[in-house]
Design a protein around this motif. Sequence first.
Motif, PDB file in Angstrom:
ATOM      1  N   ARG A   8     -62.414  90.353   6.085  1.00 66.38           N
ATOM      2  CA  ARG A   8     -61.992  91.530   6.847  1.00 66.38           C
ATOM      3  C   ARG A   8     -61.218  91.023   8.062  1.00 66.38           C
ATOM      4  O   ARG A   8     -61.654  90.118   8.764  1.00 66.38           O
ATOM      5  CB  ARG A   8     -63.189  92.357   7.294  1.00 66.38           C
ATOM      6  N   TRP A   9     -60.052  91.586   8.299  1.00 65.51           N
ATOM      7  CA  TRP A   9     -59.184  91.168   9.398  1.00 65.51           C
ATOM      8  C   TRP A   9     -59.091  92.271  10.427  1.00 65.51           C
ATOM      9  O   TRP A   9     -58.731  93.402  10.098  1.00 65.51           O
ATOM     10  CB  TRP A   9     -57.787  90.834   8.870  1.00 65.51           C
ATOM     11  N   ILE A  10     -59.437  91.967  11.660  1.00 69.38           N
ATOM     12  CA  ILE A  10     -59.236  92.907  12.768  1.00 69.38           C
ATOM     13  C   ILE A  10     -57.790  92.742  13.201  1.00 69.38           C
ATOM     14  O   ILE A  10     -57.340  91.632  13.478  1.00 69.38           O
ATOM     15  CB  ILE A  10     -60.182  92.599  13.948  1.00 69.38           C
ATOM     16  N   TYR A  11     -57.064  93.856  13.255  1.00 68.92           N
ATOM     17  CA  TYR A  11     -55.653  93.798  13.650  1.00 68.92           C
ATOM     18  C   TYR A  11     -55.544  93.836  15.170  1.00 68.92           C
ATOM     19  O   TYR A  11     -56.170  94.654  15.832  1.00 68.92           O
ATOM     20  CB  TYR A  11     -54.881  94.971  13.063  1.00 68.92           C
ATOM     21  N   ALA A  12     -54.738  92.930  15.698  1.00 69.37           N
ATOM     22  CA  ALA A  12     -54.468  92.866  17.131  1.00 69.37           C
ATOM     23  C   ALA A  12     -52.967  92.644  17.306  1.00 69.37           C
ATOM     24  O   ALA A  12     -52.311  92.076  16.432  1.00 69.37           O
ATOM     25  CB  ALA A  12     -55.260  91.718  17.772  1.00 69.37           C
ATOM     26  N   PHE A  13     -52.453  93.103  18.435  1.00 70.36           N
ATOM     27  CA  PHE A  13     -51.015  92.996  18.680  1.00 70.36           C
ATOM     28  C   PHE A  13     -50.769  92.442  20.074  1.00 70.36           C
ATOM     29  O   PHE A  13     -51.480  92.774  21.024  1.00 70.36           O
ATOM     30  CB  PHE A  13     -50.351  94.364  18.493  1.00 70.36           C
TER      31      PHE A  13
END
Length: 174
Positions: free
Chosen positions: A91-96
């Motif tokens: 599972r990948w937590i999206y961050a920008f």
Amino acid sequence: MNSTAATRRSRLTEYVETAAPAEREKTEARRPDENTPFPSNKNSFTRSAAAELAHARRELATRVGEFRRAAVLVPVDEHDVPLTGDYGGVRWIYAFSDETALARYALARGEGDREWAYQRWLGARLLDAAVPAVGVPCGVALDVGGRGALFPPVAGIVPDRVAVDVSAERGDAK
């Protein structure tokens, strides 16, 4: 016809000309003359596999350190749950890195016309608190869909207790 009169000088040439004379002499001493053949591949310098691995590890440590100190934007839903995606059993937590990167992602999803709620988190908080709280193998995907980076759930990036490459019984890398 004098071809050098029409040739434009590069700004790089100006930079080189302002370099210290000793450095310029070292560079010029290494340059082969026109008649010197280029070395074959078997005579050229190559780093050993161990040196390449050490270099890659230093680069990774640098990137992880920079990410840990950076404030990133984490899109959240109406319940303040971070936006995630599952890929490859992780599972990948999206961050920008900034609003522009988040906007590019929203446009790529065809959702550029809606408002995107987000929270500002330190990279360290994501890796040390959010990733372990997920309960499944989890990492962080920075600037998804762009020229980003993945911070997978491995030792040295996330806490050892949730790293997939650390044995639970022994507490060491697999």
